[in-house]
Design an enzyme around this catalytic site. Structure first.
Site, PDB file in Angstrom:
ATOM      1  CG  ASN A  59      27.086 131.399 -21.056  1.00 22.01           C
ATOM      2  OD1 ASN A  59      26.709 132.334 -20.350  1.00 22.01           O
ATOM      3  ND2 ASN A  59      28.352 131.246 -21.428  1.00 22.01           N
ATOM      4  CD1 TRP A  60      20.725 133.265 -22.525  1.00 26.89           C
ATOM      5  CD2 TRP A  60      19.642 134.704 -21.189  1.00 26.89           C
ATOM      6  NE1 TRP A  60      19.387 132.959 -22.571  1.00 26.89           N
ATOM      7  CE2 TRP A  60      18.704 133.830 -21.761  1.00 26.89           C
ATOM      8  CE3 TRP A  60      19.199 135.695 -20.311  1.00 26.89           C
ATOM      9  CZ2 TRP A  60      17.331 133.922 -21.486  1.00 26.89           C
ATOM     10  CZ3 TRP A  60      17.845 135.787 -20.034  1.00 26.89           C
ATOM     11  CH2 TRP A  60      16.923 134.911 -20.633  1.00 26.89           C
ATOM     12  CE  LYS A  61      29.054 133.066 -24.450  1.00 31.08           C
ATOM     13  NZ  LYS A  61      30.096 132.856 -25.422  1.00 31.08           N
ATOM     14  CG  HIS A  75      32.412 130.488 -20.333  1.00 38.28           C
ATOM     15  ND1 HIS A  75      33.049 131.354 -21.188  1.00 38.28           N
ATOM     16  CD2 HIS A  75      31.494 129.840 -21.075  1.00 38.28           C
ATOM     17  CE1 HIS A  75      32.523 131.231 -22.400  1.00 38.28           C
ATOM     18  NE2 HIS A  75      31.570 130.311 -22.356  1.00 38.28           N
ATOM     19  CD  GLU A 104      32.815 134.274 -23.555  1.00 39.69           C
ATOM     20  OE1 GLU A 104      31.889 134.604 -22.796  1.00 39.69           O
ATOM     21  OE2 GLU A 104      32.616 133.803 -24.697  1.00 39.69           O
ATOM     22  CD  GLU A 142      31.297 126.268 -23.632  1.00 37.90           C
ATOM     23  OE1 GLU A 142      30.243 126.410 -24.257  1.00 37.90           O
ATOM     24  OE2 GLU A 142      31.787 127.147 -22.920  1.00 37.90           O
ATOM     25  N   GLY A 158      31.534 131.196 -30.349  1.00 32.87           N
ATOM     26  CA  GLY A 158      31.160 132.461 -30.974  1.00 32.87           C
ATOM     27  C   GLY A 158      31.774 132.662 -32.350  1.00 32.87           C
ATOM     28  CB  SER A 163      29.424 127.470 -33.227  1.00 28.03           C
ATOM     29  OG  SER A 163      30.273 128.604 -33.068  1.00 28.03           O
ATOM     30  N   GLY A 205      25.633 129.392 -26.522  1.00 30.09           N
ATOM     31  CA  GLY A 205      25.814 130.817 -26.274  1.00 30.09           C
ATOM     32  C   GLY A 205      24.911 131.641 -27.173  1.00 30.09           C
ATOM     33  N   GLY A 206      25.467 132.099 -28.285  1.00 30.40           N
ATOM     34  CA  GLY A 206      24.760 133.013 -29.187  1.00 30.40           C
ATOM     35  C   GLY A 206      23.349 132.565 -29.536  1.00 30.40           C
TER      36      GLY A 206
END
Ligand code: PGA
Length: 241
Positions: free
Chosen positions: A9-11, A93, A95, A162, A168, A206, A227-228
């Protein structure tokens, strides 16, 4: 059908040209038996689809609207998503829930629309730190599943667990914590009438090259939503774990 899935997930990261360059590199180093899915931002989807042509890597979007068309400034429809070459859509998600007023009810509308159009919804659920500390994890997850999947015919959904406190933060849930909730999700889906043994349940929060192997050894964890680390070279270690 249940299978291992590693998703990135690149956001709100990577322009179209950055997406092309990164994915060409990833594709040249990929040695994975699992399904790999990339969720770029909308405007980088076309570049991602082009860069991944001829590979087995799938592409998805990070959100979509539940209406077919209309006066919804800033939104995209399922038909647009499909025509752009995507097969997956991330729904709910944390966010989106936190910053963009996504609710279990809009999650439900989006899941139904995605399935009706032939997209695979990857539905995100997870408790925040306060809820975990108050011992509400299972209540929160049960509610998100029940409402988010209400009146959804037992069919091809993917669930991503999640925990919000692990997203993150560099603080991964332990293998046992992640397994415990993923097993609970499978049991809950079964009670809701889904063929839970056939549903892929992913862990996210993470995930890195250094913890993917032990997470994947857990019986109810069928993959990862990353993610990151999906923006970096480490993503290659994750997909090739
Ligand atoms: P993270 O994000 O891997 O950076 O924790 C996961 C996610 O939000 O899907």
């Amino acid at each position: 059908m249940r299978k291992n899935i590693i998703a990135g997930n690149w956001k709100m990261n990577k322009t179209a040209s950055q997406a092309s360059e990164f994915l060409s590199y990833v594709a040249s180093r990929m040695d994975s038996k699992d399904e790999v899915v990339i969720f770029p931002p909308y405007l980088s989807v076309a570049a991602a689809v082009a860069a991944l042509k001829g590979t087995k890597v799938r592409v998805g979007v990070q959100n979509m609207h539940f209406e077919d068309a209309g006066a919804f400034t800033g939104e995209v429809s399922a038909d647009m998503v499909l025509e752009s070459g995507c097969e997956y859509v991330l729904i709910g998600h944390s966010e989106r829930r936190k910053y963009f007023a996504e609710t279990d009810e809009t999650v439900n509308l989006k899941v139904k629309k995605a399935l009706a159009k032939g997209l695979i919804p990857m539905v995100c659920v997870g408790e925040d730190l306060d809820e975990r500390e108050k011992d509400l994890t299972f209540d929160v997850i049960a509610r998100q599943l029940r409402r988010g999947l209400e009146d959804v015919a037992p069919s091809s959904v993917v669930i991503a667990y999640e925990p919000v406190w692990a997203i993150g933060t560099g603080k991964t849930a332990t293998d046992e914590q992640a397994q415990e909730v993923c097993a609970f999700i499978r049991k809950s889906l079964s009670e809701m009438g889904f063929d839970a043994a056939e549903i892929s349940i992913l862990y996210g929060g993470s995930v890195k090259g250094s913890n993917i192997t032990s997470l994947m050894s857990m019986p109810d964890i069928d993959g990862a939503l990353v993610g990151g680390a999906a923006l970096t070279e480490d993503f290659i270690n994750i997909i090739n774990y």
